[in-house]
Design a protein around this motif. Structure first.
Motif, PDB file in Angstrom:
ATOM      1  N   UNK B 389     -49.489   7.812 -40.937  1.00 12.24           N
ATOM      2  CA  UNK B 389     -50.147   6.564 -40.216  1.00 12.24           C
ATOM      3  C   UNK B 389     -49.991   5.399 -41.096  1.00 12.24           C
ATOM      4  N   UNK B 390     -50.160   5.524 -42.564  1.00 16.85           N
ATOM      5  CA  UNK B 390     -50.244   4.450 -43.494  1.00 16.85           C
ATOM      6  C   UNK B 390     -50.101   4.738 -44.934  1.00 16.85           C
ATOM      7  N   UNK B 391     -49.237   4.039 -45.443  1.00 18.99           N
ATOM      8  CA  UNK B 391     -49.039   4.358 -47.060  1.00 18.99           C
ATOM      9  C   UNK B 391     -49.139   3.045 -47.548  1.00 18.99           C
ATOM     10  N   UNK B 392     -50.010   2.816 -48.628  1.00 20.64           N
ATOM     11  CA  UNK B 392     -50.079   1.644 -49.486  1.00 20.64           C
ATOM     12  C   UNK B 392     -49.831   1.822 -51.005  1.00 20.64           C
ATOM     13  N   UNK B 393     -49.093   0.980 -51.392  1.00 19.69           N
ATOM     14  CA  UNK B 393     -48.798   1.228 -53.037  1.00 19.69           C
ATOM     15  C   UNK B 393     -48.927  -0.060 -53.414  1.00 19.69           C
ATOM     16  N   UNK B 394     -49.871  -0.618 -54.417  1.00 21.41           N
ATOM     17  CA  UNK B 394     -50.187  -1.890 -54.586  1.00 21.41           C
ATOM     18  C   UNK B 394     -50.179  -1.871 -56.259  1.00 21.41           C
ATOM     19  N   UNK B 395     -49.797  -3.225 -57.024  1.00 25.97           N
ATOM     20  CA  UNK B 395     -50.054  -3.405 -58.199  1.00 25.97           C
ATOM     21  C   UNK B 395     -50.511  -4.717 -58.377  1.00 25.97           C
ATOM     22  N   UNK B 396     -51.643  -4.974 -59.323  1.00 24.89           N
ATOM     23  CA  UNK B 396     -51.982  -6.419 -59.321  1.00 24.89           C
ATOM     24  C   UNK B 396     -52.236  -6.540 -60.903  1.00 24.89           C
ATOM     25  N   UNK B 397     -51.686  -7.640 -61.528  1.00 24.50           N
ATOM     26  CA  UNK B 397     -51.869  -8.205 -62.854  1.00 24.50           C
ATOM     27  C   UNK B 397     -52.321  -9.443 -62.933  1.00 24.50           C
ATOM     28  N   UNK B 398     -53.744  -9.411 -63.505  1.00 25.64           N
ATOM     29  CA  UNK B 398     -54.433 -10.581 -63.653  1.00 25.64           C
ATOM     30  C   UNK B 398     -54.646 -10.831 -65.241  1.00 25.64           C
ATOM     31  N   UNK B 399     -54.610 -12.174 -65.394  1.00 30.54           N
ATOM     32  CA  UNK B 399     -54.279 -12.633 -66.950  1.00 30.54           C
ATOM     33  C   UNK B 399     -55.248 -14.121 -66.994  1.00 30.54           C
ATOM     34  N   UNK B 400     -56.095 -13.906 -68.053  1.00 31.79           N
ATOM     35  CA  UNK B 400     -56.655 -15.381 -68.395  1.00 31.79           C
ATOM     36  C   UNK B 400     -56.070 -15.938 -69.393  1.00 31.79           C
ATOM     37  N   UNK B 401     -55.022 -16.950 -69.477  1.00 29.88           N
ATOM     38  CA  UNK B 401     -54.327 -17.381 -70.830  1.00 29.88           C
ATOM     39  C   UNK B 401     -55.243 -18.084 -71.666  1.00 29.88           C
ATOM     40  N   UNK B 402     -56.095 -19.137 -71.136  1.00 29.39           N
ATOM     41  CA  UNK B 402     -57.146 -19.734 -71.833  1.00 29.39           C
ATOM     42  C   UNK B 402     -58.231 -20.171 -71.414  1.00 29.39           C
ATOM     43  N   UNK B 403     -59.069 -21.159 -71.491  1.00 31.02           N
ATOM     44  CA  UNK B 403     -60.379 -21.639 -70.839  1.00 31.02           C
ATOM     45  C   UNK B 403     -60.165 -22.197 -69.410  1.00 31.02           C
ATOM     46  N   UNK B 404     -58.638 -22.774 -69.489  1.00 34.57           N
ATOM     47  CA  UNK B 404     -58.260 -23.598 -68.152  1.00 34.57           C
ATOM     48  C   UNK B 404     -57.346 -22.793 -67.282  1.00 34.57           C
ATOM     49  N   UNK B 405     -56.459 -21.772 -67.645  1.00 37.68           N
ATOM     50  CA  UNK B 405     -55.541 -20.996 -66.731  1.00 37.68           C
ATOM     51  C   UNK B 405     -55.641 -19.831 -66.678  1.00 37.68           C
ATOM     52  N   UNK B 406     -55.710 -19.440 -65.189  1.00 35.43           N
ATOM     53  CA  UNK B 406     -55.773 -17.659 -65.010  1.00 35.43           C
ATOM     54  C   UNK B 406     -54.491 -17.599 -64.055  1.00 35.43           C
ATOM     55  N   UNK B 407     -53.892 -16.450 -63.835  1.00 35.42           N
ATOM     56  CA  UNK B 407     -52.944 -16.091 -63.051  1.00 35.42           C
ATOM     57  C   UNK B 407     -53.123 -14.726 -62.507  1.00 35.42           C
ATOM     58  N   UNK B 408     -52.565 -14.305 -61.228  1.00 37.93           N
ATOM     59  CA  UNK B 408     -52.705 -13.087 -60.486  1.00 37.93           C
ATOM     60  C   UNK B 408     -51.114 -12.958 -60.044  1.00 37.93           C
ATOM     61  N   UNK B 409     -50.676 -11.956 -60.445  1.00 34.62           N
ATOM     62  CA  UNK B 409     -49.439 -11.389 -59.863  1.00 34.62           C
ATOM     63  C   UNK B 409     -49.508 -10.025 -59.106  1.00 34.62           C
ATOM     64  N   UNK B 410     -49.353 -10.054 -57.770  1.00 35.36           N
ATOM     65  CA  UNK B 410     -49.618  -8.896 -57.111  1.00 35.36           C
ATOM     66  C   UNK B 410     -48.544  -8.500 -55.989  1.00 35.36           C
ATOM     67  N   UNK B 411     -48.265  -7.082 -56.075  1.00 31.33           N
ATOM     68  CA  UNK B 411     -47.289  -6.587 -55.314  1.00 31.33           C
ATOM     69  C   UNK B 411     -47.958  -5.496 -54.256  1.00 31.33           C
ATOM     70  N   UNK B 446     -61.796 -29.352 -65.409  1.00 32.18           N
ATOM     71  CA  UNK B 446     -62.937 -29.717 -66.095  1.00 32.18           C
ATOM     72  C   UNK B 446     -63.957 -28.622 -65.726  1.00 32.18           C
ATOM     73  N   UNK B 447     -65.036 -28.470 -66.127  1.00 32.19           N
ATOM     74  CA  UNK B 447     -66.022 -27.538 -65.776  1.00 32.19           C
ATOM     75  C   UNK B 447     -66.319 -27.880 -64.086  1.00 32.19           C
ATOM     76  N   UNK B 448     -66.252 -29.106 -63.517  1.00 41.12           N
ATOM     77  CA  UNK B 448     -66.534 -29.340 -62.276  1.00 41.12           C
ATOM     78  C   UNK B 448     -65.302 -29.297 -61.218  1.00 41.12           C
ATOM     79  N   UNK B 449     -64.011 -29.661 -61.764  1.00 42.34           N
ATOM     80  CA  UNK B 449     -62.865 -29.771 -60.739  1.00 42.34           C
ATOM     81  C   UNK B 449     -61.900 -28.524 -61.321  1.00 42.34           C
ATOM     82  N   UNK B 450     -61.498 -27.881 -60.152  1.00 40.37           N
ATOM     83  CA  UNK B 450     -60.642 -26.794 -60.483  1.00 40.37           C
ATOM     84  C   UNK B 450     -59.625 -26.638 -59.067  1.00 40.37           C
TER      85      UNK B 450
END
Lengths: 284, 559
Positions: B389-411, B446-450
């Motif tokens: 019926x259904x098969x799901x394989x997924x991986x997700x990598x989340x990393x916060x580089x510094x106070x400003x930047x965060x990235x997520x990569x997902x497959x 800034x703390x207000x704008x993202x």
């Protein structure tokens, strides 16, 4: 603490007693007793089976309808209305069973919204907003049974004279008021066709496809329009006979096979939509 | 509100009652919330959007709750004028479908009127509301809960379920007992460990006046469950049995139903693992045997697949097959230690999820000669059937580089049996094979704008014998940007582009704009765009979302 635990067990015990035990059914699951088919009244019944060629549970309903019609030979008239999502065509299955009127009935009575297969017996029970008129196949038999128990107040006779060369048929309808009739009655004419060989999804098969299914009782046209025409603008006294005559020509772009076709005449109450009498005759 | 109550009390209260009235007044609380959704519909034949005669449709809800000491009461007003597309049209209208009164103390709770309740994981009984699905199977009747000692609770219920603006045909009676062994016998288990056991019994009565089938008027279901947990480990199991319950969803099959759910979790520092298994056989239990769709459900099976949020992956939601499925799911999360190569100085983790659901391997043993449908079947084995019926394989990598930047990569890799999940088994589409890659970048100015941006790409093939022209097949790409000016404003724009559709006229853009404004506990959201049709699923229960183009407005507020 102890008292409270006793109380708890008392509560559980009474709850179990209150909620009765379940009914495990042993075979046979289906009633075997013969049905009372000795009904002698002149009432006939229209069984409308709302369906579609991609509805995998529908063939079982078609068969059940046929079985019911067989049981009450001649008293149950079937009309298969293809409408709703299961009747949508696709490039692979492009044959369109739908009719404009069929789609209007389906929308108006809200049938495919509830799901297919579902049907109506004489369109009985319709009220805006309610769904009592929409019957799953398991309820058909019972409703047919009670509809046939009525003594009809109107008798219908129907004749079709087909002219091969003009592809025209003359339809003669006689409405015989056995009791006093109201003015709120419309006459409807439906054209149905049997043995249209085409695709049908059927979940009883593996894979669930029947490329050559014989589609029966398919609604093809409504010669008097979707809701028919008024029979009389005044109330009608008992004993009155009203005769009407119509010509219907099979349009040249239609693939209808006259020898497989039937004409159904029905009389419905324009306020309740209930069909009070119905008759069927072969077109040819 | 308090002033109003004070006036009432003064008007009606006599001198001696004033002291009492005063204390009642101080313990009175009124709260509630409000939701309003409206959508306009324009004609858009390219996506198959219908033109709506009313032009605008709306749904609205208002909850008002009042509590005075140990008493609670409340009502919910609803309107569907007319129901937003995709919500069952039988909801059309307005009124007060939900009202209740409750008394609550340490020993007993008594509720009369409407209530929601779940026994165990919901296998034999769950009455709940899921507004986005148009699902509300609230009970109307009475409920009591008795707590005779610490760690023991018994719940008894009786009533009918809501069915749109009416009540369902069946009457529900049931009871549930939960015993916390670790609370009852405090020194039995090591500290921090807990053991709970429970059992439920539900009976449904519905008139069995049928001229074709011999039907059970009373259908009962029983479940037992246990849960054991420590600070690092949790195990949950529930088994349920339902006697013969021929109904419209199982084509009037007389087999008994069974359900088994097993959940294992292990969560030491920096790591989390979940393993789930379930086998559900003929367990669509409703308070009306003729109901279909998602109305008057009594049974609920927690979904065994991950509910994806990324827009393109929502093309493949999984809906639980209550009449027969067997599934397994694994979910792992690992947080990289701070200071390590991947960990860095900020949060960094990877999640891996796997799910697979099959049919049950069954063979028909008794067939109704008239309807040709199976009245009984046997499960060939306890294992997986041949039909995926259904098969799901997924991986997700989340990393916060510094106070400003965060990235997520997902497959995400999904095998989706579209015939089973969308076309009731008709051989129409075949299996859909899909891969989705998502990249997300969040930047805090800034703390207000993202700003949050996403790119998603979906590769998709289907092994259909037939190509039904639809607005889903082929590859998709999506761009998404969301700008937040906290605490009040959020602006969103996204475009889904079905550039790989097999039909040129269906290679369409689905462009959407959205602005949301929040003020204290109120939120106003306005959107404009083209919404693709598809399925919307919550907790494995789905409804169809028709394609639409137009403006939508949503207002929510609580008080």
């Amino acid at each position: 603490m102890k008292n409270r635990l006793f109380l708890l067990f008392g509560a559980i015990l009474s709850a179990i007693i209150l909620s009765s035990c379940g009914d495990v059914i042993e075979e046979p699951y289906v009633y075997q007793k013969p049905l009372d088919t000795t009904k002698t009244t002149n009432q006939k019944v229209l069984l409308e089976d709302y369906t579609g060629f991609t509805c995998g549970n529908c063939p079982a309903a078609h068969e059940l309808a046929a079985e019911i019609a067989k049981t009450y030979s001649g008293k149950v008239i079937i009309m298969a209305v293809h409408a709703g999502g299961y009747a949508k065509t696709s490039p692979a299955h492009s044959y369109d069973f739908k009719t404009a009127s069929g789609t209007i009935y389906d929308d108006f009575f809200g049938i495919s919204k509830v799901g297919n297969p579902n049907g109506m017996i004489n369109r009985k029970g319709y009220a805006e907003g309610a769904k009592n008129h929409i019957l799953p196949k398991t309820k058909w038999q019972k409703q047919v049974d009670s509809a046939l128990a009525k003594v009809a107040k109107i008798e219908l006779t129907l004749k079709s004279t087909y002219n091969e060369s003009t592809k025209t048929t003359k339809i003669d309808v006689t409405i015989n008021y056995l009791g006093a009739g109201t003015k709120d009655l419309n006459l409807d004419l439906y054209l149905t066709e049997d043995s249209i060989i085409n695709y049908q999804t059927d979940y009883r098969l593996t894979p669930p496809d029947n490329p050559a299914y014989a589609h029966m009782h398919v609604l093809r046209d409504t010669p008097l329009g979707t809701w028919g025409e008024l029979i009389s603008s005044t109330d009608v006294p008992a004993g009155t006979k009203i005769s009407k005559s119509y010509n219907y020509t099979i349009a040249s772009d239609k693939d209808f096979v006259p020898k497989n076709m039937h004409i159904i005449a029905a009389i419905h109450n324009i306020k309740t939509y209930e069909i009070v009498q119905v008759e069927e005759v072969s077109l040819k | 509100m308090k002033k109003f109550l004070l006036i009432i009390t003064i008007l009606f209260g006599l001198g001696s009652a004033n002291a009492f009235s005063q204390s009642v007044l101080e313990s009175t609380r009124v709260s509630g919330n409000f939701q309003f959704d409206a959508q306009s519909y324009g004609k858009d034949s390219l996506i198959g959007a219908q033109e709506i005669k009313q032009k605008v449709l709306s749904n609205g809800f208002l909850n008002v709750l009042m509590s005075v000491g140990k008493f609670n009461g409340g009502i919910r007003y609803e309107h569907y004028l007319d129901p937003i597309l995709g919500i069952d049209t039988r909801y059309a209208g307005s009124g007060i479908p939900y009202r209740f009164f409750e008394f609550k103390d340490e020993f007993i709770d008594v509720t009369v009127g409407n209530f929601y309740q779940q026994f165990g994981s919901g296998l034999v009984f769950r009455s709940y509301e899921e507004r986005v699905l148009g699902l509300d199977n609230a009970m109307d009747g009475a409920r009591f809960k008795i707590r005779p000692s610490k760690g023991v609770e018994f719940i008894g219920i009786i009533g009918n379920q809501r069915e749109f603006w009416g009540k369902s045909a069946g009457l529900i009676r049931g009871g549930d007992l939960t015993v916390s062994i670790s609370d009852l016998f405090e020194n039995l288990l090591p500290k921090g460990n807990s053991l709970n056991v429970g059992g439920s019994y539900v009976s449904k009565y519905q008139d069995n006046n049928d001229s074709y089938y011999l039907l059970p008027a009373n259908v009962t279901a029983t479940a037992v469950r246990a849960n054991y947990s420590t600070s690092e480990f949790n195990i949950d199991a529930e088994y349920a049995y339902k006697i013969n319950d021929p109904n419209a969803t199982n084509n009037y099959n007389y087999n008994p139903g069974t359900g088994f759910i097993l959940n294992l979790s292990y969560f030491p520092e920096g790591f989390g693992a979940n393993l789930n298994f379930h086998r559900i056989d003929n367990f669509d239990f409703r308070s009306d045997r003729e109901a279909i769709g998602s109305s008057v459900m009594m049974s609920f099976v927690p979904p065994i697949t991950k509910q994806h949020d990324y827009r393109l992956t929502t093309l493949f939601p999984y809906s639980t097959k209550l009449n027969g499925e067997i599934g397994v799911q694994g979910d792992f999360t690992y947080s990289f230690p701070k200071g390590s190569w991947l960990g860095g100085n900020y949060e960094s983790y990877v999640t891996f999820n796997f799910a697979r659901v099959h049919n049950l391997d069954t063979v028909r043993t008794l067939i109704d000669t008239t309807t040709k449908l199976p009245l009984r079947y046997e499960a060939n084995s306890l294992g997986f059937g041949k039909n995926l019926f259904f098969n799901d394989l997924n991986i997700e990598f989340t990393k916060k580089w510094d106070r400003k930047i965060k990235t997520v990569v997902s497959f995400i890799n999904i095998e989706y049996n579209k015939d089973v999940l969308e076309a009731e088994g008709a051989a129409k589409y075949g299996m859909v094979h899909s891969n989705t890659l998502v990249g997300e970048l969040e930047y805090k100015f800034t703390s207000k704008h993202s700003l949050r941006t996403q790119v998603q790409h979906l590769w998709q093939t289907q092994d259909s014998t037939v190509h039904v022209p639809d607005n889903q097949n082929g590859n998709w790409i999506m761009f998404f940007a969301e700008y937040s000016y906290s605490p009040s404003w959020i602006f969103t724009v996204y475009d889904e582009y079905n550039y790989g559709n097999h039909f040129d006229e269906k290679k369409l853009h689905y462009l959407n704009f959205n602005v949301a404004y929040t003020h204290e506990s109120s939120k106003i959201m306005l959107s404009y765009g083209r919404q693709r049709g598809g399925l919307l699923c919550v907790g494995g229960v789905c409804r169809v979302v028709p394609a639409a183009t137009g403006i939508s407005l949503s207002i929510t507020s609580s008080f």
